[in-house]
Design an enzyme around this catalytic site. Structure first.
Site, PDB file in Angstrom:
ATOM      1  N   ARG A   1       0.821  -1.215   0.000  1.00  0.00           N
ATOM      2  CA  ARG A   1       0.000   0.000   0.000  1.00  0.00           C
ATOM      3  C   ARG A   1       0.858   1.269   0.000  1.00  0.00           C
ATOM      4  O   ARG A   1       0.440   2.326  -0.457  1.00  0.00           O
ATOM      5  CB  ARG A   1      -0.965  -0.005   1.191  1.00  0.00           C
ATOM      6  CG  ARG A   1      -2.152   0.873   0.962  1.00  0.00           C
ATOM      7  CD  ARG A   1      -3.170   0.958   2.094  1.00  0.00           C
ATOM      8  NE  ARG A   1      -3.346  -0.187   2.923  1.00  0.00           N
ATOM      9  CZ  ARG A   1      -2.866  -0.281   4.184  1.00  0.00           C
ATOM     10  NH1 ARG A   1      -2.165   0.707   4.701  1.00  0.00           N
ATOM     11  NH2 ARG A   1      -3.098  -1.356   4.897  1.00  0.00           N
TER      12      ARG A   1
ATOM     13  N   LYS B   1      -6.514  12.642 -17.212  1.00  0.00           N
ATOM     14  CA  LYS B   1      -6.626  13.438 -18.452  1.00  0.00           C
ATOM     15  C   LYS B   1      -5.255  13.534 -19.147  1.00  0.00           C
ATOM     16  O   LYS B   1      -4.810  12.579 -19.734  1.00  0.00           O
ATOM     17  CB  LYS B   1      -7.200  14.819 -18.140  1.00  0.00           C
ATOM     18  CG  LYS B   1      -8.294  14.843 -17.090  1.00  0.00           C
ATOM     19  CD  LYS B   1      -9.557  14.167 -17.527  1.00  0.00           C
ATOM     20  CE  LYS B   1     -10.577  14.220 -16.406  1.00  0.00           C
ATOM     21  NZ  LYS B   1     -11.678  13.319 -16.581  1.00  0.00           N
TER      22      LYS B   1
ATOM     23  N   TYR C   1     -15.940  21.502 -10.854  1.00  0.00           N
ATOM     24  CA  TYR C   1     -16.357  20.215 -11.438  1.00  0.00           C
ATOM     25  C   TYR C   1     -17.494  19.637 -10.582  1.00  0.00           C
ATOM     26  O   TYR C   1     -17.424  19.673  -9.347  1.00  0.00           O
ATOM     27  CB  TYR C   1     -15.127  19.299 -11.423  1.00  0.00           C
ATOM     28  CG  TYR C   1     -15.312  17.901 -11.905  1.00  0.00           C
ATOM     29  CD1 TYR C   1     -15.815  17.625 -13.168  1.00  0.00           C
ATOM     30  CD2 TYR C   1     -14.899  16.832 -11.110  1.00  0.00           C
ATOM     31  CE1 TYR C   1     -15.945  16.317 -13.607  1.00  0.00           C
ATOM     32  CE2 TYR C   1     -15.007  15.522 -11.557  1.00  0.00           C
ATOM     33  CZ  TYR C   1     -15.545  15.275 -12.805  1.00  0.00           C
ATOM     34  OH  TYR C   1     -15.658  13.992 -13.241  1.00  0.00           O
TER      35      TYR C   1
ATOM     36  N   ASP D   1      -7.640  22.831  -8.505  1.00  0.00           N
ATOM     37  CA  ASP D   1      -7.755  21.776  -9.518  1.00  0.00           C
ATOM     38  C   ASP D   1      -7.100  22.334 -10.781  1.00  0.00           C
ATOM     39  O   ASP D   1      -7.645  23.210 -11.453  1.00  0.00           O
ATOM     40  CB  ASP D   1      -9.235  21.433  -9.750  1.00  0.00           C
ATOM     41  CG  ASP D   1      -9.417  20.288 -10.745  1.00  0.00           C
ATOM     42  OD1 ASP D   1      -8.538  20.097 -11.608  1.00  0.00           O
ATOM     43  OD2 ASP D   1     -10.456  19.599 -10.662  1.00  0.00           O
TER      44      ASP D   1
END
Ligand SMILES: Cc1ncc(COP(=O)(O)O)c(C=O)c1O
Length: 397
Positions: free
Chosen positions: A60, A211, A114, A186
């Site tokens: 992890r 993206k 968003y 963002d």
């Protein structure tokens, strides 16, 4: 290192995160796929648990594949202390917010955020006693008038989702800094290549790596990069929530990162050519592209950004949902789908009015968002020309 500071971003993209101890001389850090790490003795295992952020410990906490990507992203943000990775952009946004907020706090959220960012504020944040106040994306330094004793964080997204308003990030961050308020951005549209956010005053900069970093529409991933003041809390919150990414996904994202510069130049060139052509079309009332004067905040974009990417919207002069669907449904080179930032073009009817509350979205016609991929712009323009004819056909007028 002083010559490190001289390095151009394009060069940095090719070298960042490629520590020899991780690559072992191979160009790309290989995929280290692991959950369990084995130790030579109980004493060695105990020692590793005392230093869980440094060296192999447990899956992890990652392996060299998952360490190389965040190190590369940190190197692209002068002034940053470190980067954490997440299984999606939304996970990066929510975890970063949780790292700076506690019950009773107030969050100032940009109105053009968003949609899932807003949903998180109205859902989990509300449930734990955090109040969200939405602000006009064009507020600039005037944001100080909204500060109360409970304001702990400001979330920015620039340019804004769907409508592309460019925020005065330095002015907002300066006002926040004077009051010890955390700023989170963002920065998915620009990436650190076009807007190094930490250098512009932001405390935590977030990317939906899904993206442009990944760039090939085949991996979900997010990142949050923070200043020295904010990184330790971000790291602890991220680990506490069990956030991690797979080595295979980290490998693909790292591979995408290496070509970010050339892809972004091509996205920029194609998008600008098409956006300027759309401005001349009678069916289009406005083109919302940060590099064009009709976009709110264009002067700020000129001042702060070193380029533009491939995503923008058009506001139609008239028409309705059926006309938008007729246009989009028949496009040959544009896919119909969510997301953006891949090599392929996309078109999507969008509805800003439904996700604004501090401001009111008003327009004569519907809005269509375009992601301009790496195709030849001439083919895309021919496709859109036919699409505009379908949009304006009498049945839809
Ligand atoms: C501006 C912006 N931020 C964040 C996200 C979320 O990223 P992800 O889909 O990886 O969760 C998106 C996704 O479309 C986005 O457009």
């Amino acid at each position: 290192m002083s010559d490190d500071h001289e390095m151009k971003p394009g060069t940095r993209l090719t070298s960042a995160g490629r520590r020899k101890e991780w690559t072992q001389g191979i160009v790309n850090p290989p995929v280290w796929r692991a959950s369990t790490m084995l130790f030579d003795s109980v004493a060695d295992l105990r020692a590793a648990t005392r230093r869980p952020n440094d060296g192999l410990y447990y899956g992890r906490r990652g392996s060299p594949t998952q360490w190389s990507l965040p190190e590369a992203l940190t190197e692209l943000e002068p002034g940053a202390a470190g980067t954490m990775l997440y299984p999606s952009g939304v996970a990066a946004i929510t975890t970063a917010l949780l790292s700076v907020l506690s019950p009773g706090d107030e969050l100032l959220m940009v109105d053009s955020a968003y949609e899932p960012t807003r949903s998180f504020c109205e859902g989990l944040l509300k449930a734990i006693g955090v109040t969200t106040i939405y602000y006009d994306s064009m507020i600039g330094g005037g944001i100080a008038a909204l500060f109360t004793d409970r304001t702990r964080a400001i979330f920015l997204e620039s340019p804004g989702s769907l409508t592309f308003e460019v925020q005065d990030v330095p002015a907002i961050c300066a006002a926040a800094k004077a009051r010890g308020i955390a700023t989170l951005l963002d920065n998915t549209w620009a990436t650190p290549l076009l807007f190094p956010a930490i250098a512009h005053g932001v405390d935590i900069t977030i990317l939906a790596c899904t993206k442009y970093i990944v760039g090939h529409s085949d991996v979900m991933m997010g990142s949050a990069t923070a200043t020295p003041d904010r990184f330790e809390k971000l790291r602890r919150t991220t680990h506490g929530l069990g956030q991690c990414v797979s080595p295979d996904d980290a490998y693909l994202a790292l591979r995408g990162l290496r070509t970010l510069g050339v892809r972004m130049r091509q996205h920029q060139e194609g998008a600008l050519e098409i956006a300027r052509w759309l401005e001349t079309r009678p069916e289009v009332a406005r083109v919302l592209h940060p590099a064009l004067p009709a976009c709110p905040g264009h002067a700020v974009w000129q001042r702060d950004f070193s380029g533009s990417s491939g995503l923008f919207s058009i506001v139609m002069a008239k028409g309705d949902e059926a006309a938008s669907a007729a246009m989009v449904d028949g496009l040959r080179h544009f896919g119909i789908g969510f997301s953006w930032g891949g090599y392929e073009s996309l078109a999507l009817p969008v509805y800003p009015a439904t996700i604004r509350s501090a401001t009111r979205w008003q327009a004569a016609g519907p809005v269509i968002r375009l992601q301009i991929g790496l195709e030849d712009p001439a083919d895309l323009i021919a496709d859109l020309t036919a699409g505009l004819a379908r949009f304006g056909a009498p049945a839809n007028g």
